[in-house]
Design an enzyme around this catalytic site. Sequence first.
Site: not given
Lengths: 477, 297
Positions: A324-326
């Site tokens: 989700w962060h990257g």
Amino acid sequence: MVFTSLNFLLFFPAVILLFYITPIKYRWATLLIASYFFYLNIEPVFGLLTAIITLSTYFFTRLIDKVNDDKTKSKYMYLNIAIVLLPLFFFKYFTAINDGIFNILDLYEIRWVLPKITFLLPVGISFYTFMAIGYTIDVYNEEVEAEKNIGIVALFISFFPLILSGPIERAKNMIPQFKSDLKLNPANFSIGLKLMLWGYFMKLVVADRLAIYVDAVYGNLAHHNGDTILFTSLLYPIQVYADLGGYSLIAIGVSKILGLDVMHNFNRPFFATSMAEFWRRWHMSLITWLTDYVYTPLAFSFRRYGVSGIVLALMVTFVLSGVWHGATLNFVVWGVLQGVFLSIEALMNKRKTKMENRYSLKSNFLYVAFSIGLTYFLFSISQVFGRAVTFEDSIIVFEKVILERGSLFLDKTTLAYASIGIFMLLLSDFRDEYFPKKMLLFNNKHFVIRLGSYLCVALLILWIGILNGGQFIYFKF
Amino acid sequence: MKIFIGKLLVFLVLLFAADYLLGSIISDFHLETKNINLQNTNYGFVNYNNDDILFFGASEVSHSFISNKVTKETGLSSYNLASDGCGIYYQYPLLETVLEKHTPKVILISAYQLTQEGSEYLTRMYPYYNNNEHVKEVVDELHPREAVKLALQGYVYNSQIIRIFDGRSGNSNGYVPLPSISELTEIQKSINLPEGEVYEISDDTKFYFVKFLERAVSSGATVYVYVPPILEKVNQPYLNAVKSIANDTGAKLIDFSTDYSLLNRKELFNDKIHLNHEGAEVLMDKFIEVLKKDGVY
């Protein structure tokens, strides 16, 4: 428009004024118009995305509410989740997937005729996507009723204080508030302004000042020795806390002024004595979202595997959180590390509790201090993968920290200003953690002390805050 | 609600009063600071007084032009007005300010002013914003909304407090010497110079650079555009652009970018860009030769 811009300081009073002159019954509509104005102001085309997500979520939640057949309900839920996730995947992961295809083709010396395309990530897309998904699942689970007024659904998804970086709110908390009689009152104003003031302090005095030092070191890893990189890596979690924590407080404060209660995002995370406790205090709106909609269903599915099932659920949840962060290897490793830390703690939990009870360790100052330090250190290590630009950079960080000694790079002015902010932030958290009713400043019963503390914080923001517009770290997620 | 608004107003009034009071106190300290960089800025914007030779630029000038040596050798008074990290948006109002008081015989500016990106250094000029029309003009043009913030005295001195009270002082007429380094860097150790950076020249920096040169030339001073020696191969398109601008405006070019009597002596450098004090001494001998040849003294 960001909270730290001059535009916002003009926009927000204008919203309050409009809100005040609008009849109570239609105040939600004023907030909706203000929210779209706020978001369109960043990039008009992004408004299309929120509109599409709103329409789809409204349409499918209404369908879920109407049908009685579980299979059909489930089909509608998954269909909406897929539609809502589509823009997120497209904008967030297209470039990564595209690059991956190019890299694989390069390995086999195949030349792809299509050009590399990079899209601008719509700010806040992860946050409102998660809110829309959460609402859909809640309607499916019959925890909330599908809202009949599309305007209220649109406001829930686009509410301007939360749209850029959360907190990731729930329909069951926000929708009833949007539908209630929204009123301005002095008590809410006072609480909201205090939260905003401290939020600006965290962001402008602590986070943005630390960013100068952290960026200087992480931007030139080759030129810095291991000791400097270690020192910087230990400072970075404070920067992230002050950045997202500051943003969240401003968002909560703005909402409070408008008469809306929004969940808190941080609860003095650096006083956690274990990683499990840390994750109950850090970015709480994301973690409770992941717990409710990912971890708990997974743990339930894996229940027949006992402790192994819990470990597996933890790993999957945190790897998803990383992704989700990257869409980079760095964030996958970040997620795996969190999963590993938590799994080890889960496996050792019984023995640890037994030992703590036997020797009364929880009241032992040294043991508590050691546990806090260890937790902070473990989180700092994992954050290297969150800060370094590439996986190769992360490896360089660890190589240098282990092998390369040298004198510290001290940007004295930056660190001196940052120290003032960090000291005040941690002291405030320390007081709230251990002496919540003592040495009150913002909430002191004497007006003069309250006024003096507001003045000090406001003057510090003016005198040593970074007032030329640093971006919030979590906008990129 | 009335009581709350009353309290909020009390807070705002006290905030502005405290800000104004503290700002006024800091203003006195700022003008009397012993910090060498702020002294230079104060000298240029407030205390400037009849120097014959003035040096403008950023760190590549502030650490290289030994004013006292130039004065001693030529008999002409000189001052190094260069300030670390400051680009052309700083140099132009500074030039206009000094020209209001006196026209020097020689004005030198670094060619790197043409390429310096960003404008963060404008904050260095904020203490003069309310009293200096040239500063106000540039700041208002580049950052129109700053005017609102600059009504606050705290913001005027934002992040400068430590610097104001930092006691580093020098009697070197603006020159800030850099020490020799004990060990050469990788670039200094390498036999061949590395490839040079590709410098972008923005329309804005070019506009102000040309404006600076035109104003300096029109004042009647002899104007030099100085291309510093740097441990990398010179970037030809950039150098051609500098030559062309100097030629068009009537400024003279002093190009050390291919002066191998300096570039081959890597021990004269503190790093890739900056000369150390020994290097500055060598450069000054060459610069004084140029002045002599041009009949300045």
